[in-house]
Design a protein around this motif. Structure first.
Motif, PDB file in Angstrom:
ATOM      1  N   LEU A 112       0.828  -1.190   0.000  1.00  0.00           N
ATOM      2  CA  LEU A 112       0.000   0.000   0.000  1.00  0.00           C
ATOM      3  C   LEU A 112       0.874   1.255   0.000  1.00  0.00           C
ATOM      4  CD1 LEU A 112      -2.644  -1.203   2.615  1.00  0.00           C
ATOM      5  CD2 LEU A 112      -2.725  -1.401   0.123  1.00  0.00           C
ATOM      6  N   PRO A 113       0.284   2.413  -0.332  1.00  0.00           N
ATOM      7  CA  PRO A 113       1.090   3.638  -0.449  1.00  0.00           C
ATOM      8  C   PRO A 113       1.774   4.085   0.830  1.00  0.00           C
ATOM      9  CG  PRO A 113      -1.031   3.905  -1.534  1.00  0.00           C
ATOM     10  CD  PRO A 113      -1.097   2.626  -0.779  1.00  0.00           C
ATOM     11  N   LEU A 114       1.165   3.796   1.999  1.00  0.00           N
ATOM     12  CA  LEU A 114       1.722   4.265   3.257  1.00  0.00           C
ATOM     13  C   LEU A 114       1.789   3.116   4.255  1.00  0.00           C
ATOM     14  CD1 LEU A 114      -0.270   7.611   3.721  1.00  0.00           C
ATOM     15  CD2 LEU A 114       2.061   7.336   2.852  1.00  0.00           C
ATOM     16  N   PRO A 115       2.835   3.056   5.064  1.00  0.00           N
ATOM     17  CA  PRO A 115       2.864   2.064   6.137  1.00  0.00           C
ATOM     18  C   PRO A 115       1.770   2.355   7.149  1.00  0.00           C
ATOM     19  CG  PRO A 115       4.650   3.638   6.394  1.00  0.00           C
ATOM     20  CD  PRO A 115       4.027   3.914   5.061  1.00  0.00           C
ATOM     21  N   GLY A 116       1.270   1.308   7.773  1.00  0.00           N
ATOM     22  CA  GLY A 116       0.194   1.483   8.739  1.00  0.00           C
ATOM     23  C   GLY A 116      -1.161   1.705   8.101  1.00  0.00           C
ATOM     24  N   ALA A 117      -1.283   1.408   6.805  1.00  0.00           N
ATOM     25  CA  ALA A 117      -2.545   1.626   6.098  1.00  0.00           C
ATOM     26  C   ALA A 117      -3.354   0.341   6.003  1.00  0.00           C
ATOM     27  CB  ALA A 117      -2.283   2.176   4.697  1.00  0.00           C
ATOM     28  N   ALA A 118      -4.658   0.505   5.893  1.00  0.00           N
ATOM     29  CA  ALA A 118      -5.578  -0.567   5.546  1.00  0.00           C
ATOM     30  C   ALA A 118      -6.228  -0.201   4.224  1.00  0.00           C
ATOM     31  CB  ALA A 118      -6.644  -0.736   6.627  1.00  0.00           C
ATOM     32  N   ALA A 119      -6.726  -1.200   3.500  1.00  0.00           N
ATOM     33  CA  ALA A 119      -7.347  -0.928   2.203  1.00  0.00           C
ATOM     34  C   ALA A 119      -8.384  -1.982   1.891  1.00  0.00           C
ATOM     35  CB  ALA A 119      -6.296  -0.887   1.099  1.00  0.00           C
ATOM     36  N   ILE A 120      -9.379  -1.574   1.135  1.00  0.00           N
ATOM     37  CA  ILE A 120     -10.314  -2.520   0.536  1.00  0.00           C
ATOM     38  C   ILE A 120     -10.089  -2.497  -0.964  1.00  0.00           C
ATOM     39  CG2 ILE A 120     -12.220  -0.832   0.411  1.00  0.00           C
ATOM     40  CD1 ILE A 120     -14.108  -3.261   1.002  1.00  0.00           C
ATOM     41  N   LEU A 121     -10.017  -3.685  -1.551  1.00  0.00           N
ATOM     42  CA  LEU A 121      -9.789  -3.863  -2.973  1.00  0.00           C
ATOM     43  C   LEU A 121     -10.996  -4.600  -3.545  1.00  0.00           C
ATOM     44  CD1 LEU A 121      -6.904  -4.480  -1.271  1.00  0.00           C
ATOM     45  CD2 LEU A 121      -6.025  -4.434  -3.605  1.00  0.00           C
ATOM     46  N   PRO A 122     -12.061  -3.878  -3.855  1.00  0.00           N
ATOM     47  CA  PRO A 122     -13.297  -4.535  -4.281  1.00  0.00           C
ATOM     48  C   PRO A 122     -13.248  -4.957  -5.741  1.00  0.00           C
ATOM     49  CG  PRO A 122     -13.577  -2.168  -4.365  1.00  0.00           C
ATOM     50  CD  PRO A 122     -12.193  -2.411  -3.803  1.00  0.00           C
TER      51      PRO A 122
END
Length: 329
Positions: A112-122
């Motif tokens: 992901l672009p930043l450390p410590g990030a969460a993301a949803i990839l729908p």
């Protein structure tokens, strides 16, 4: 102009220089363009997305990757992936769109672009391994025409809503990212199809604070209809020849027109040569942006060329810098 040896029966640079591309405007919006999209957004926000986090599938690049399912407009249940920090709470959140063809796995969107990030990839409806739905074509050239007879039935509008619902699902799954708890707004990443959907989705959703759109599609439909290509736009061109009245529907789904309403800081990566998404449409999206914008010029898109790996690495570095400079967004 950038030129590569190729066997396409047309020029994927379309005879434009960079200066030419930087002057391409957005089409004028229909009078009720804003009302149309705001109504769709409000409807999407009413959906109870009821996200369900699946079993852990993979751990890499500082995140734990799980499958996910959630409900979108029309009661359609969609799937995808969620990436959560391997350690600690999430500090940042992202919604990550995909190209036309969907995604079979999280792929290069992780790390992901930043450390410590969460993301949803729908996976939006009809696309990818986890977005399949009866009655919606899963092939780009058919998908892009599904419901195109009216603005109310066109599948692209529902795909935009799928992104809004994905954001709702992420906030429910990762409550430390929800509005009002001190976390920064969400970031958005989208390439090609996902770039065009992002431009259409973001002007109306105040949960987002910054975006990257890479080789975005759906920009300046009147111009796109005059440009041959190897992507889904060619199917739209063919349909338009038989049904010229479709231009009135396409006016509501023009990513460049929507960009005139997009005030978030936005990084656009646009290509000088692209057989699948004509560069004039890509640059029309960038040129129309109403807010802070940054341009990363790519030699080519949707095309393998010497130097591709280096430019991909440069774009990844630019993306980290761009989002990292806006931790509070």
């Amino acid at each position: 102009m950038t030129s590569f040896a190729h066997d396409f029966p047309f020029d994927p640079a379309y005879g434009r220089t960079l200066d030419d591309l930087l002057r391409i405007p957005a089409p004028a919006a229909p009078d009720d363009f804003d009302a149309f999209w705001r109504a769709r957004y409000e409807k999407a926000r009413e959906v109870a997305t009821e996200p369900e986090l699946g079993a852990l599938e993979e751990v890499r690049d500082g995140v734990r990757i799980h499958g996910v399912t959630f409900t979108s407009v029309g009661g359609i249940r969609l799937g995808g992936w969620v990436a959560l920090p391997a350690e600690g709470a999430a500090e940042y959140g992202f919604v990550i769109g995909h190209g036309y063809g969907g995604r079979q796995e999280p792929g290069p969107d992780v790390p992901l672009p930043l450390p410590g990030a969460a993301a949803i990839l729908p996976c939006v409806r009809g696309m990818g391994a986890r977005g399949l739905h009866p009655g919606i074509p899963d092939v780009a050239n058919a998908h892009v025409l599904h419901g195109i007879q009216s603005r109310g039935t066109y599948v692209i509008g529902d795909c935009v809503a799928d992104l809004w619902c994905a954001a709702s699902a992420l906030h429910e799954l990762v409550p430390e990212l929800a509005p009002g708890v001190g976390a920064p707004p969400l970031g958005y990443l989208g390439e090609s199809f996902g770039g065009g959907l992002g431009a259409l989705a973001l002007p109306w959703d105040d949960r987002f604070g910054a975006a990257q759109l890479t080789v975005p599609t759906f920009g300046n439909h009147p111009l796109r209809l005059t440009l041959p290509c190897a992507g889904s736009g060619e199917a739209v061109r063919g349909h338009h020849r038989e049904h010229p009245e479709v231009t009135e529907v396409l006016r509501y789904f023009d990513a460049a027109t929507a960009a005139t309403r997009l005030e978030l800081p936005t990084l656009v990566a646009a290509a000088l040569f692209d057989p699948s998404v004509p560069p004039p449409g890509q640059f029309a999206v960038h040129n129309a942006l109403a807010g802070e914008r940054e341009l990363q010029v790519l030699s080519a898109g949707h095309f393998a060329y010497e130097g591709l790996a280096a430019q991909t690495a440069e774009l990844r570095t630019a993306r980290r810098r761009f989002f990292g400079a806006r931790p509070g967004r």
